[in-house]
Each structure stands twice: as structure tokens, then as C-alpha cells.
Design an enzyme around this catalytic site. Structure first.
Site, PDB file in Angstrom:
ATOM      1  NE  ARG A  11      42.540  46.418  15.826  1.00  0.00           N
ATOM      2  CZ  ARG A  11      41.982  46.379  16.991  1.00  0.00           C
ATOM      3  NH1 ARG A  11      42.135  47.456  17.788  1.00  0.00           N
ATOM      4  NH2 ARG A  11      42.095  45.267  17.684  1.00  0.00           N
ATOM      5  CE  LYS A  20      55.203  48.014  -2.929  1.00  0.00           C
ATOM      6  NZ  LYS A  20      56.075  47.548  -3.786  1.00  0.00           N
ATOM      7  CD  GLU A  50      65.052  51.965  -6.094  1.00  0.00           C
ATOM      8  OE1 GLU A  50      64.537  51.859  -7.083  1.00  0.00           O
ATOM      9  OE2 GLU A  50      65.219  51.098  -5.159  1.00  0.00           O
ATOM     10  CE  LYS A  65      57.045  54.509  -4.565  1.00  0.00           C
ATOM     11  NZ  LYS A  65      57.939  53.941  -3.728  1.00  0.00           N
ATOM     12  CD  GLU A  68      53.882  45.909  -6.209  1.00  0.00           C
ATOM     13  OE1 GLU A  68      54.352  46.854  -5.476  1.00  0.00           O
ATOM     14  OE2 GLU A  68      54.250  45.028  -6.534  1.00  0.00           O
ATOM     15  NE  ARG A  75      53.547  51.199  -4.980  1.00  0.00           N
ATOM     16  CZ  ARG A  75      53.385  51.509  -3.788  1.00  0.00           C
ATOM     17  NH1 ARG A  75      52.320  51.885  -3.235  1.00  0.00           N
ATOM     18  NH2 ARG A  75      54.534  51.979  -3.034  1.00  0.00           N
ATOM     19  CG  ASN A  84      58.365  45.730  -8.135  1.00  0.00           C
ATOM     20  OD1 ASN A  84      59.029  46.299  -7.286  1.00  0.00           O
ATOM     21  ND2 ASN A  84      57.166  45.345  -8.068  1.00  0.00           N
ATOM     22  CG  HIS A 119      63.014  46.515  -7.298  1.00  0.00           C
ATOM     23  ND1 HIS A 119      63.242  47.465  -8.194  1.00  0.00           N
ATOM     24  CD2 HIS A 119      62.870  46.927  -6.211  1.00  0.00           C
ATOM     25  CE1 HIS A 119      63.630  48.272  -7.718  1.00  0.00           C
ATOM     26  NE2 HIS A 119      63.203  48.431  -6.505  1.00  0.00           N
ATOM     27  CG  HIS A 134      63.792  42.325  -4.168  1.00  0.00           C
ATOM     28  ND1 HIS A 134      62.534  42.456  -4.034  1.00  0.00           N
ATOM     29  CD2 HIS A 134      64.351  43.346  -3.702  1.00  0.00           C
ATOM     30  CE1 HIS A 134      62.126  43.640  -3.770  1.00  0.00           C
ATOM     31  NE2 HIS A 134      63.477  44.365  -3.540  1.00  0.00           N
ATOM     32  CG  HIS A 182      67.113  48.510  -2.177  1.00  0.00           C
ATOM     33  ND1 HIS A 182      66.445  47.233  -2.506  1.00  0.00           N
ATOM     34  CD2 HIS A 182      66.406  49.479  -2.821  1.00  0.00           C
ATOM     35  CE1 HIS A 182      65.425  47.487  -3.185  1.00  0.00           C
ATOM     36  NE2 HIS A 182      65.468  48.639  -3.470  1.00  0.00           N
TER      37      HIS A 182
END
Ligand SMILES: NC(=O)c1ccc[n+]([C@@H]2O[C@H](COP(=O)([O-])OP(=O)(O)OC[C@H]3O[C@@H](n4cnc5c(N)ncnc54)[C@H](O)[C@@H]3O)[C@@H](O)[C@H]2O)c1
Length: 375
Positions: A132, A154, A196, A238, A248, A252, A256, A259, A263, A276
Site C-alpha cells: 500500500r 501520476k 512537452e 508544473k 486534476e 491541472r 493536457n 493530449h 493520445h 509520446h
């Protein structure tokens, strides 16, 4: 240079430093390195498992072992995985768990993500899920990981049906960015990370965008000073956003920018033959054009983004898939609600706007662009 990440949502208790320098791994004197780790609160007497890839281990495995020993870390091991996006999978997550269990590692021990964004996301998710949650340090080795994936917590893996579909938010205890390691990155990978960086300028910081327009040649020929500058600026931007909106729930999602379509491009390519950052570059040009189409920004803004992307050796044109294929791929996006998707658009360079857009509108615009491409 140190940048502090302190997400407001966790009462700043999960704060950590991003340490950016040249020579952290290989060049700095032992004293400086140990004090960096001590100030980041790392327990040097704990056990450490460094997750890495074949390429990074081949290039830096010995140097990294020497670095750990120099810091007084004796109890460490590597798990070396294949290169490539397909490593961000349940199979390799399970391999890391197996190794952690075999080594009887405890919560107070550390996983080190030593590699690019693939390793950062995978090792971070292994850290989030083993017992955990076990301590975790990011040592990114690609520009993309330096400026984006190593910061903000993330973590996750891909599913055959979509990218990053399984994951969690899990913050590292420290991020160590050694710019020296970028020297062995090939030009395509450097440009991949640069996409990016362009994102931060285009959506959030007009002055930074101007700096990138003036300095992209130096950056893409590995000039150390300008690389340090863009990494620092990108990480600051960031960190600022993650501090305000770690999970997010709103702000946040500006990160994207590019993106939503990006994506979809990656999914349609099956994550093969496109990187990417390259997919995001295509997505940013599309988002800029769509912004103009909706009356938000002007032609000059679109051209500046497109030119910087093309000059950096990144793709700008949408690949030849049908509008139907794009829409179906976009529907897997996490920002989809009902028949709409949350799109990041720009009002001008450096200023963004969120809009919920109907898929019908995006379909029509993709059809228009596709027709324009046909001679
Ligand atoms: N978590 C986040 O916030 C976030 C943000 C952006 C991207 N990502 C993820 O990051 C991943 C892409 O990361 P990436 O572009 O770093 O790719 P990558 O991790 O696959 O690395 C690219 C290649 O470069 C090699 N490499 C790494 N460091 C090197 C070095 N110093 N010298 C020579 N070769 C080196 C790697 O072994 C690999 O083959 C994607 O899975 C993407 O989804 C995550």
C-alpha cells in the site's frame, strides 16, 4: 537549483524537492551529493531497488552503482527491464512486485525509477501498490521525464484498450535530475521531450515560448545551460500547477494541451512507431487550429506553434486516419463526459481556455482538415 513541490491538497506534508544540476550522478563530490540526499530526507541505510531499462543500465548502471555507494548506500539492487512503451504493462509491474517480495522489502525502503517516462510511470505505480505504498525516488534520464513525467505523481500502466488506464497519484520523496545524462539521448528522443516543453510555453507562458523560439537550436544540440534553463522553467510551471490541483480536479488538466488528439494518435498507432511527444506535437497544432476555428486565437498564434514544432523536427500534420477513428479513440479519454470532451484551447500563446466540445463539432473539423489535405 531546487524546486519545491508541496501539493495543497495533502496539507504540504507530502512535499518534496526537485534537484536539478549537471553531474549529480557522476561528477559531484561525495559530500555535495550526500547532503542533497540528506536534505531530501532520504534514509541512506534503507534498502533500494532501482528499476531501469537495458539501455539505461548499459550506459549508466556502473556509474549509478558507484554513485549510490559514494552516498553510503550499500543495500541496493537493480531490476533491468526491456526498453519501450510495452514495458508499461501488468506483466512488468508484476515482475517488480515479485522482486520486492523476494527481497522482503519494507515500506521504509525505496524504489528508484531510473529511466525515462515509461520507467517512472511503471516504477511509481509499483511503489504505490506494494505494501500500500513504499518510498519512491525519481531519477529521470530523458528530457521528457525531466520536464514532465517525473514531477507531479501520476503513475500507471497501459491497458491493451488504452493508455494510462490503470494508475494512481503517488508522489515521490525526491526527484534528482542530472542533465549530464541527456548527452547520450538521441536527437529524436530529445525532440520528443522538447514537445512537452513547448506545451508549457504555448499554454501557460508567452515569455518562455519566445525563449524557445529563439533558442531551440541550442537546446536541440545539447547546450547544457539552455537545457538546465528549460528544465527549471518547465518543472517550476508544473510544480505550481500540481501544488494547486494535485489530483486534476480542474486546473491541472491544462497540462493536457495537445493530449486529447495526441493520445488518440498514440492509440491509433498502437503505441508503436510514434513517440509520446511526437503525438502531442500533432495534438498541439490541432488544438491551436481548433482554437482559431472557434474564434479564440489568431492565425499568427497557430503559425508560431506550428513553426516551432516543425523547426524542432517534430510532426505537425495529423496522420491519415479517418475522423471516425479519431473520435472513437478520443472517446477512451479520461476527460470525456457524455457526448463531450474537455478540450484545452488557447486564447493566444501563453493563455489557455477550457471548453467542453461536442464530438460532432470535432468530427466536422477533422473532416474539414482531412479534405484540405487531399490534393
Ligand atoms: N506521469 C506523467 O505525468 C507523464 C507525463 C508525460 C509522459 N508520460 C509517459 O512517459 C512515457 C514516455 O517517456 P519517454 O519519452 O521518456 O520514453 P521512454 O521511457 O520509453 O524512454 C525512451 C528511450 O530512451 C532510452 N533512454 C532513457 N534515458 C536515456 C539516456 N539518458 N540516454 C540514452 N537513452 C536513454 C530508454 O531506454 C528508451 O528506450 C509515456 O509512457 C508517457 O505516457 C507520463
Amino acid at each position: 537549483m531546487k524546486i519545491r513541490v508541496e501539493p495543497e491538497s495533502s496539507g504540504k506534508k507530502d512535499g518534496y524537492d526537485i534537484i536539478i544540476d549537471a553531474g549529480i550522478i557522476g561528477g559531484n563530490p561525495a559530500g555535495k551529493t550526500v547532503s542533497l540526499l540528506n536534505s531530501a530526507g532520504i534514509n541512506l541505510k534503507a534498502g533500494f531497488l532501482a528499476v531501469t531499462t537495458k539501455t539505461v543500465h548499459g550506459l549508466y548502471g556502473d556509474k549509478f552503482s558507484a554513485f549510490l555507494k559514494k552516498c553510503g548506500i550499500e543495500n541496493f539492487d537493480f531490476i533491468v527491464l526491456p526498453d519501450g512503451e510495452s514495458t508499461k504493462s501488468l506483466k512488468y509491474l508484476s515482475d517488480i512486485h515479485d522482486r520486492l517480495i523476494d527481497k522482503r522489502m519494507e515500506r521504509s525502503d525505496y524504489i528508484i525509477a531510473f529511466g525515462g517516462g515509461v520507467i517512472g510511470d511503471l516504477a511509481g505505480f509499483a511503489a504505490a501498490t506494494y505494501l500500500r505504498g513504499i518510498n519512491f525516488i525519481q531519477v529521470p534520464t530523458t528530457l521528457l521525464a525531466d520536464v514532465d513525467s517525473s514531477v507531479g505523481g501520476k503513475t500507471g500502466i497501459d491497458h491493451p484498450k488504452g493508455k494510462n488506464l490503470i494508475g494512481s497519484f503517488y508522489q515521490p520523496k525526491a526527484v534528482l535530475i542530472d542533465v549530464d545524462m541527456l548527452k547520450t539521448l538521441d536527437k529524436r528522443e530529445l525532440a520528443n521531450g522538447f514537445a512537452e516543453v513547448i506545451k508549457y510555453g504555448a499554454a501557460l507562458d508567452a515569455d518562455f515560448f519566445k525563449y524557445l523560439e529563439s533558442n531551440y537550436k541550442k537546446i536541440l544540440t545539447y547546450d547544457e545551460e539552455s537545457l538546465i534553463h528549460i528544465i527549471e522553467r518547465s518543472c517550476s510551471i508544473k510544480a505550481d500547477i500540481v501544488n494547486k490541483d494535485e489530483k486534476e480536479s480542474g486546473l491541472r488538466s491544462v497540462l493536457n494541451f495537445g493530449h486529447s488528439l495526441g493520445h488518440a494518435v498514440e492509440t491509433l498507432y498502437n503505441y508503436e512507431n510514434i513517440k509520446h511527444g511526437e503525438a502531442i506535437a500533432v495534438g498541439m497544432v490541432f488544438a491551436a487550429k481548433l482554437s482559431k476555428h472557434l474564434g479564440l486565437c489568431g492565425e499568427e498564434d497557430v503559425n508560431r506553434i506550428k513553426n516551432l514544432i516543425i523547426n524542432s523536427g517534430l510532426p505537425a500534420d495529423i496522420p491519415d486516419f479517418t475522423p471516425e477513428q479519431y473520435i472513437n479513440a478520443m472517446k477512451l479519454d479520461k476527460k470525456v463526459a457524455d457526448k463531450q470532451i474537455k478540450f484545452v484551447l488557447i486564447k493566444r500563446i501563453g493563455t489557455f481556455e477550457f471548453k467542453m466540445l461536442d464530438f460532432g463539432l470535432i468530427y466536422d473539423y477533422l473532416t474539414k482538415l482531412t479534405k484540405l489535405k487531399t490534393p
